[in-house]
Scaffold this motif. Structure first.
Motif, mmCIF file in Angstrom:
data_model
loop_
_atom_site.group_PDB
_atom_site.id
_atom_site.type_symbol
_atom_site.label_atom_id
_atom_site.label_comp_id
_atom_site.label_asym_id
_atom_site.label_seq_id
_atom_site.Cartn_x
_atom_site.Cartn_y
_atom_site.Cartn_z
ATOM 1 N N GLU A 48 -7.961 4.643 4.682
ATOM 2 C CA GLU A 48 -6.912 3.727 4.102
ATOM 3 C C GLU A 48 -7.002 2.356 3.287
ATOM 4 O O GLU A 48 -7.826 2.547 2.367
ATOM 5 C CB GLU A 48 -6.856 2.121 6.084
ATOM 6 C CG GLU A 48 -6.505 3.150 6.848
ATOM 7 C CD GLU A 48 -4.816 2.972 6.438
ATOM 8 O OE1 GLU A 48 -3.934 2.754 6.142
ATOM 9 O OE2 GLU A 48 -4.144 4.160 7.647
ATOM 10 N N THR A 49 -5.868 1.920 2.540
ATOM 11 C CA THR A 49 -6.081 1.527 1.162
ATOM 12 C C THR A 49 -6.108 0.573 1.520
ATOM 13 O O THR A 49 -4.630 -0.126 2.456
ATOM 14 C CB THR A 49 -4.755 1.913 -0.056
ATOM 15 O OG1 THR A 49 -5.394 3.484 -0.296
ATOM 16 C CG2 THR A 49 -4.886 0.943 -0.280
ATOM 17 N N TYR A 50 -6.416 -0.935 0.915
ATOM 18 C CA TYR A 50 -6.338 -2.326 1.717
ATOM 19 C C TYR A 50 -5.593 -2.677 -0.398
ATOM 20 O O TYR A 50 -6.514 -3.085 -0.905
ATOM 21 C CB TYR A 50 -7.172 -3.426 1.553
ATOM 22 C CG TYR A 50 -7.024 -2.474 3.559
ATOM 23 C CD1 TYR A 50 -6.641 -3.458 4.620
ATOM 24 C CD2 TYR A 50 -7.955 -1.780 3.728
ATOM 25 C CE1 TYR A 50 -6.990 -3.040 5.948
ATOM 26 C CE2 TYR A 50 -8.092 -0.965 5.340
ATOM 27 C CZ TYR A 50 -7.785 -1.466 5.939
ATOM 28 O OH TYR A 50 -7.921 -1.337 7.642
ATOM 29 N N LYS A 91 -1.367 -6.595 4.916
ATOM 30 C CA LYS A 91 -1.274 -5.618 5.867
ATOM 31 C C LYS A 91 -3.450 -6.062 5.963
ATOM 32 O O LYS A 91 -3.749 -6.523 6.914
ATOM 33 C CB LYS A 91 -2.541 -4.531 5.370
ATOM 34 C CG LYS A 91 -3.050 -3.133 5.495
ATOM 35 C CD LYS A 91 -2.570 -1.619 5.383
ATOM 36 C CE LYS A 91 -3.562 -0.849 5.945
ATOM 37 N NZ LYS A 91 -3.486 0.972 4.917
ATOM 38 N N LEU A 92 -4.219 -6.767 4.305
ATOM 39 C CA LEU A 92 -5.449 -7.185 4.831
ATOM 40 C C LEU A 92 -5.301 -8.285 5.645
ATOM 41 O O LEU A 92 -6.543 -8.386 6.339
ATOM 42 C CB LEU A 92 -6.046 -7.303 3.669
ATOM 43 C CG LEU A 92 -7.417 -7.782 2.921
ATOM 44 C CD1 LEU A 92 -8.143 -7.037 3.534
ATOM 45 C CD2 LEU A 92 -7.530 -8.567 1.453
ATOM 46 N N VAL A 142 -13.334 -5.680 4.110
ATOM 47 C CA VAL A 142 -13.180 -4.193 4.077
ATOM 48 C C VAL A 142 -14.276 -3.239 4.399
ATOM 49 O O VAL A 142 -14.212 -2.177 5.371
ATOM 50 C CB VAL A 142 -11.792 -3.883 3.088
ATOM 51 C CG1 VAL A 142 -11.634 -2.134 3.087
ATOM 52 C CG2 VAL A 142 -11.384 -4.373 2.477
ATOM 53 N N CYS A 177 0.118 -8.946 -0.388
ATOM 54 C CA CYS A 177 -1.700 -8.503 0.637
ATOM 55 C C CYS A 177 -1.607 -8.651 2.120
ATOM 56 O O CYS A 177 -2.400 -9.082 2.877
ATOM 57 C CB CYS A 177 -3.088 -9.445 0.083
ATOM 58 S SG CYS A 177 -2.451 -10.528 -0.041
ATOM 59 N N GLU A 183 -4.610 -6.968 9.200
ATOM 60 C CA GLU A 183 -5.533 -6.263 9.829
ATOM 61 C C GLU A 183 -6.826 -6.885 10.021
ATOM 62 O O GLU A 183 -7.339 -6.873 10.928
ATOM 63 C CB GLU A 183 -5.276 -4.629 9.573
ATOM 64 C CG GLU A 183 -4.862 -4.185 9.767
ATOM 65 C CD GLU A 183 -4.515 -2.280 9.353
ATOM 66 O OE1 GLU A 183 -5.797 -2.540 9.374
ATOM 67 O OE2 GLU A 183 -3.946 -2.179 9.396
ATOM 68 N N GLY A 189 -12.510 -2.473 7.812
ATOM 69 C CA GLY A 189 -11.459 -1.328 7.229
ATOM 70 C C GLY A 189 -11.096 -0.004 7.651
ATOM 71 O O GLY A 189 -12.827 0.451 8.232
ATOM 72 N N THR A 197 -9.666 -0.073 -2.583
ATOM 73 C CA THR A 197 -9.118 -1.787 -2.694
ATOM 74 C C THR A 197 -8.334 -1.386 -4.159
ATOM 75 O O THR A 197 -8.099 -1.258 -4.645
ATOM 76 C CB THR A 197 -9.724 -2.529 -2.565
ATOM 77 O OG1 THR A 197 -11.282 -2.737 -3.459
ATOM 78 C CG2 THR A 197 -10.967 -2.792 -1.196
ATOM 79 N N GLU A 229 0.796 -1.253 -0.614
ATOM 80 C CA GLU A 229 -0.281 -0.267 0.508
ATOM 81 C C GLU A 229 1.037 1.592 0.163
ATOM 82 O O GLU A 229 0.160 2.333 0.166
ATOM 83 C CB GLU A 229 -0.717 -0.068 1.891
ATOM 84 C CG GLU A 229 -1.866 -0.914 1.638
ATOM 85 C CD GLU A 229 -1.506 -2.183 1.463
ATOM 86 O OE1 GLU A 229 -2.563 -3.415 1.374
ATOM 87 O OE2 GLU A 229 -0.663 -2.638 1.449
#
Length: 355
Positions: free
Chosen positions: A249-251, A307-308, A241, A305, A311, A245, A187, A152
């Motif tokens: 934020e960006t995922y 982060k996805l 998300v 991915c 989190e 989410g 996303t 990201e």
């Protein structure tokens, strides 16, 4: 929840709509699908939902601010998921302007309509409202074979008119969150495949051309690498998300499966050899034809991915082996779906031979 989905008759959008409405215990009270029904928007993808009282279809453009405002207000929308986009790289090379009009101007007008609606909501609904923008890994540019995957934090470096238009739309979403406080999420996904994929894209094109005895065109040496994501896994990630989410934020969403294009084509040929063999006994691989490479063709995309996963606890359910077999089975069972599109809505003057 009342949800506005834009571009819901397209490939990814229709899979998302179906998943949300067919999932047991779905919290949706209403899902409104706004789609302009351009060449890639196919109402047949969702025809079986016509009798579902939760589903509302509205034909129109995301750039029509009056229409969007009416839909938001009339259906008391709680969240917007924006799939609407021109998305084919070859078409963007041939004619960039429609991509700017839909992906940049259209997204701007959709954001503005959402912002005006959001500012007038009661405090509780205002706090819960979300605008989720679906984008692509192509905004990050290209990778060398040994480069780490896109995160990201990877700087944007779009290399095609399509990618540039999506990058611009991503920046607008970020700006509306930073400037106005609109609760947005973005996303960025890797290459999708699966049911309802428009026939100009690599995987459905190869399946259909093979069955029709046509050449299987592969750009250049076919060693362009992509990270392939089964569309239903993507749809599930978007929903996650949207629900959990962090605002602003960006995922990144990836399939954890990097493959060169030529290997994708060969895998499809092997499956078809087993499931629907040629009458002459030859492999479908004999139909592979290398053609002149696309101008500015990115060499490799890869999505990190982490982060996805960390989190939100997401992971793809399908491996490439299981996903591609499901995809081939789907097209074998629905040859009429693709034939109808080919006959009525699309002339293959330009083959979509590269992903």
């Amino acid at each position: 929840m009342n949800l506005l989905v834009t571009g819901g008759c397209g490939f990814i959008g229709s899979n998302f709509v179906r998943q949300r409405l067919f999932e047991p215990g779905s919290p949706l009270q209403r899902l409104v699908n706004l789609d302009a029904l351009t060449y890639a928007g196919n109402p047949a993808n969702l025809a079986d939902l016509a009798a579902d009282p939760r589903y509302v279809f509205a034909q129109g453009d995301i750039g029509d601010a009056t229409l969007v405002a009416r839909l938001l207000d009339e259906h008391a929308i709680d969240a917007v998921v924006n799939f609407a986009a021109e998305s084919h790289v070859d078409r963007s090379i041939d004619s960039p302007e429609p991509f700017v009009q839909t992906n940049v101007v259209g997204t701007l007008r959709l954001l503005n309509a959402a912002r005006l609606y959001w500012t007038q909501l009661p405090a509780a609904r205002k706090g819960a409202f979300r605008f989720l923008h679906v984008s692509t890994d192509e905004v990050y540019g290209t990778l060398a074979p040994s480069d780490p995957a896109f995160t990201e934090e990877t700087p944007y470096a779009p290399n095609s008119p399509y990618a540039a238009s999506k990058a611009a739309s991503d920046h607008l979403v970020r700006a509306y969150q930073h400037t106005y406080g609109l609760p947005t999420l973005t996303t960025n996904c890797s290459n999708n495949y699966g049911p309802y994929h428009f026939p100009e894209k690599l995987i459905p094109l190869v399946i259909l051309n093979a069955l029709e005895g046509k050449p299987l065109p592969v750009y250049g040496d076919g060693l362009q690498v992509r990270d392939w994501l089964y569309v239903e896994d993507h749809a599930a990630a978007i929903w996650l998300v949207l629900q959990r989410g962090r605002v602003g934020e960006t995922y990144n969403i990836g399939g954890l499966n990097e493959q060169p294009n030529i290997e994708i084509v060969r895998a499809i040929c092997r499956l078809l050899d087993r499931k629907s063999p040629r009458t002459d006994g030859k492999s479908y691989a004999s139909q592979i034809t290398h053609v002149t490479d696309r101008p500015g063709h990115d060499r490799r995309y890869a999505i990190d991915c982490t982060k996805l996963q960390c989190e939100l606890g997401w992971a793809p359910r399908e491996s490439f082996a299981t996903g591609i077999e499901k995809t081939v089975d789907w097209y074998l069972a629905r040859r009429d779906w693709a034939a109808d599109i080919t006959a009525k809505k699309y002339s293959r003057q330009r083959l979509g031979v590269g992903a």
